[in-house]
Structure formats: structure tokens, C-alpha cells
Design an enzyme around this catalytic site. Structure first.
Site, short mmCIF file in Angstrom:
data_model
loop_
_atom_site.label_atom_id
_atom_site.label_comp_id
_atom_site.label_asym_id
_atom_site.label_seq_id
_atom_site.Cartn_x
_atom_site.Cartn_y
_atom_site.Cartn_z
N LYS A 180 -19.02 -11.16 32.81
CA LYS A 180 -17.76 -10.79 32.17
C LYS A 180 -16.67 -10.50 33.21
CE LYS A 180 -19.17 -11.30 27.92
NZ LYS A 180 -18.60 -12.37 27.09
N ASN A 211 -24.96 -25.77 22.05
CA ASN A 211 -25.43 -24.80 23.04
C ASN A 211 -24.41 -24.86 24.17
OD1 ASN A 211 -26.60 -23.26 24.98
ND2 ASN A 211 -28.44 -24.53 25.23
N VAL A 212 -23.61 -23.80 24.30
CA VAL A 212 -22.53 -23.83 25.30
C VAL A 212 -23.06 -23.95 26.73
CG1 VAL A 212 -20.84 -22.61 23.86
CG2 VAL A 212 -22.30 -21.30 25.44
N TYR A 239 -24.89 -9.19 32.69
CA TYR A 239 -23.79 -9.34 31.73
C TYR A 239 -22.45 -8.96 32.38
CZ TYR A 239 -21.33 -8.46 27.26
OH TYR A 239 -20.45 -8.47 26.20
N ILE A 283 -18.04 -2.95 19.90
CA ILE A 283 -17.64 -3.47 18.58
C ILE A 283 -18.88 -3.56 17.69
CG2 ILE A 283 -16.46 -5.38 17.39
CD1 ILE A 283 -14.75 -3.96 19.63
N SER A 287 -15.23 -8.17 28.73
CA SER A 287 -15.83 -6.97 28.13
C SER A 287 -15.47 -5.76 28.98
CB SER A 287 -17.35 -7.12 28.10
OG SER A 287 -17.97 -5.86 27.95
#
Ligand code: CAA
Ligand code: NAI
Length: 246
Positions: free
Chosen positions: A158, A62-63, A154, A187, A141
Site C-alpha cells: 500500500k 485475476n489481477v 500489506y 472500513i 491504506s
């Protein structure tokens, strides 16, 4: 073989872009640590690598948990003797309009996408500095560079990744470590499959290449930044987004 004898950690290596990166890097001769929270996906990629004659191990991580990240890097060095490449690819979304975003979903995205990148990078720096070389590749991103409706959490992470990339490029360039980022557009992975169809249609209409990207489009960018071909590239953000924003 563009990564012969290199040892690479790929976080989020079990699915999507990470999975394709593991297959690309092992094909190019790297020994890869598939570092993912998703044990089932990670072991399935490992099996595929082995069937193709590549070398890899799977490590559940788990980062967002510093202890788990420390164990990941210890296991990498214990198994393969060093760490030459880190691809900070693991990431999550928890999209909502800002007025509806819960503090929990704000924090969860920060923990994985921002703090996770910090923990993983910090954990490999000791070995890379000792060896006087290394490649660190972060994943930003299009949302982090230009913003995106429903992604305040998010996009903040990023954009933060871009700031960390440039900072580390300055801090560790003199130690032989290159730090760069890739900023993918939309993507085709499970992450994008959650996006409402009307939003995807709007995106496709503004992408000059008129299609979403494929995981291999990003894996190939990571490969370039991991290989010796990019030895004079440092602190850059490589946009791989079909030209969605210019
Ligand atoms: N661009 C432009 N407009 C958008 C938009 C976008 N990306 N996303 C949503 N909107 C608009 C909607 O069309 C809607 O407009 P109207 O009120 O004029 O109809 C308005 O924003 C509110 O949207 P919803 O009615 O859908 O409201 P909701 O509260 O039910 O859902 C949402 C909001 C969660 C943001 C939802 O719209 C959504 O999931 N949007 C997509 C978000 C997105 O693009 N996420 C990217 C995920 S993939 C990824 O993150 C990878 C990467 O790095 C790019
Ligand atoms: P994905 O959802 O297909 O794969 C993400 C992987 O990360 C999964 O295997 C998941 O188990 C793993 N993961 C999630 N949280 C983790 C944690 N705490 N610890 C360890 N592993 C964890 O996503 P995708 O699309 O492959 O995304 C990869 C990266 O690319 C992410 O950082 C994402 O933000 C970024 N990105 C993706 C874009 C897209 O359109 N798909 C566009 C721009 C950036």
C-alpha cells in the site's frame, strides 16, 4: 449524473468497497465492468445493477495474472468502445507478525496488491493516451501510510501504491490522465471482519469520529476522483479514515 457516458473498470467489484463503487458509479451514469476473481459475488452485483436499470458486465479476472488483465481490458473496449476510468480496488490481506510471516503469504499479497495494480494500469494506458484523457484511482491504506502491526506485506504494497500513483501522475499528467489514490482507514467489509475484536476496539478508540467507515464513504471518494469535479487533482492521496492518524 456525474459519470454520464463514462466507461469504468472496477477491480474487486464483487464485494465490499468495490461492490458499493459499482452501484454508485452505475447510478451516476457510468457503464461499469465488474472485474473480480469471485464469480458468484460479481454476477450477484451485476444482477443488482440491472434491477436498478444500470449498465454493467461482469468479467472474471485475476489481477495478478497479466494475461487475464489483458483480456479484461480487451473485453471492456470490445463491449463499450473505450475505458475512461480504472479503479484499482482489488486487494487482499494475509496478516502475521513479521517473524511468523511465510514467504508464500508475503509474495501472494505483493502479487495481488502491487503487481496487480501495475498490470491493470499498464493495460489501460494505451487507450487512455490515445484518447488523451482518463482517470486512474488506486487504493492505498492507512496501513501503507503509517504502518500497522501484522501487516509488513500489506503495508509494503500500500506504500508502493502511493509511489506508483505519484510516478504515474508525473508520467501521464501531460497526456490528460489524472492518477490519484484513496487511503481508507478501517472500513466495515469482510477484510476487517477478520481482525481480532480487541484490535478493532483499540482502533475505534483512536478514531476521532469514533466509528469505522462504511463502503460508501470510500465509494464516494472514488466517485469524486473519477468525476470531472477533480480535473485539477493529480498525484494526491486522499485520506478517508475518520482522522485516525494526523
Ligand atoms: N495495533 C496495536 N497492537 C496490535 C495490533 C494493532 N493493530 N495488532 C496486534 N497487536 C498486538 C497484540 O495486541 C499483541 O500484543 P501483546 O503481545 O502485548 O498482547 C501483539 O500485537 C501480538 O498479537 P497477537 O497476540 O494477536 O499475535 P498473533 O501472532 O496471534 O496475531 C496478528 C498477530 C495476526 C497481527 C493479529 O494480532 C491480527 O490479526 N492483528 C490485526 C492486524 C490488523 O490490524 N489488520 C488489519 C486488517 S484490515 C485491513 O488491512 C484494511 C486496511 O487497509 C486497514
Ligand atoms: P473485500 O475483501 O471485501 O473485497 C475485495 C475484493 O477483491 C473481493 O471481491 C475479491 O474477490 C477481490 N479480489 C481479491 N483478489 C483478487 C484478484 N487477484 N483479482 C481480482 N479480484 C480480486 O475487501 P475491501 O475491504 O472491499 O477492500 C477493497 C480495497 O480497499 C482493497 O484494496 C483493500 O486493501 C483496500 N482497503 C480496505 C480497507 C478496509 O478497512 N476494508 C482499508 C484500507 C484499504
Amino acid at each position: 449524473m456525474r459519470l454520464q457516458d463514462k466507461v469504468a473498470i472496477v477491480t474487486g467489484g464483487g464485494n465490499g468497497i468495490g461492490r458499493e463503487t459499482v452501484l454508485t458509479f452505475t447510478r451516476e451514469g457510468a457503464k461499469v465492468v465488474i472485474a473480480d476473481f469471485d464469480e458468484q459475488a460479481g454476477t450477484s452485483v451485476l444482477q443488482e445493477v440491472e434491477e436498478r436499470g444500470g449498465t454493467a458486465i461482469f468479467q472474471k479476472v485475476n489481477v495478478a495474472d497479466q494475461e487475464s488483465v489483458t483480456q479484461l481490458v480487451e473485453k471492456t473496449i470490445e463491449t463499450f468502445g473505450t475505458v475512461s476510468i480504472l479503479v484499482n480496488n482489488a486487494g487482499i490481506t494475509a496478516d502475521a507478525m513479521t517473524h511468523k510471516m511465510t514467504p508464500e503469504s508475503w509474495q501472494r499479497v505483493i502479487d495481488v496488491n502491487l503487481t496487480g495494480v501495475f498490470y491493470c494500469t499498464q493495460a489501460v494506458l494505451g487507450k487512455m493516451v490515445e484518447e488523451g484523457k482518463g482517470k486512474i484511482i488506486n487504493t492505498s491504506s492507512v496501513s501503507g501510510v503509517y504502518g500497522n502491526v501484522g501487516q509488513a506485506n500489506y503495508a509494503a504494497t500500500k506504500a508502493g501504491v502511493v509511489g506508483m500513483t505519484k510516478t504515474w501522475a508525473k508520467e501521464y499528467g501531460g497526456k490528460g490522465i489524472n492518477v490519484n489514490a484513496v487511503a481508507p482507514g478501517f472500513i466495515e467489509t469482510a477484510m476487517v471482519a477478520k481482525v481480532p475484536e480487541k484490535v478493532i476496539d483499540k482502533m475505534k478508540a483512536i478514531i476521532p469520529l469514533k466509528r469505522l467507515g462504511s463502503p460508501s464513504d470510500i465509494a464516494n471518494a472514488y466517485l469524486y476522483l473519477a468525476s470531472d469535479e477533480s480535473n485539477y487533482v493529480n498525484g494526491t492521496v486522499l485520506h478517508v479514515d475518520g482522522g485516525i492518524m494526523m
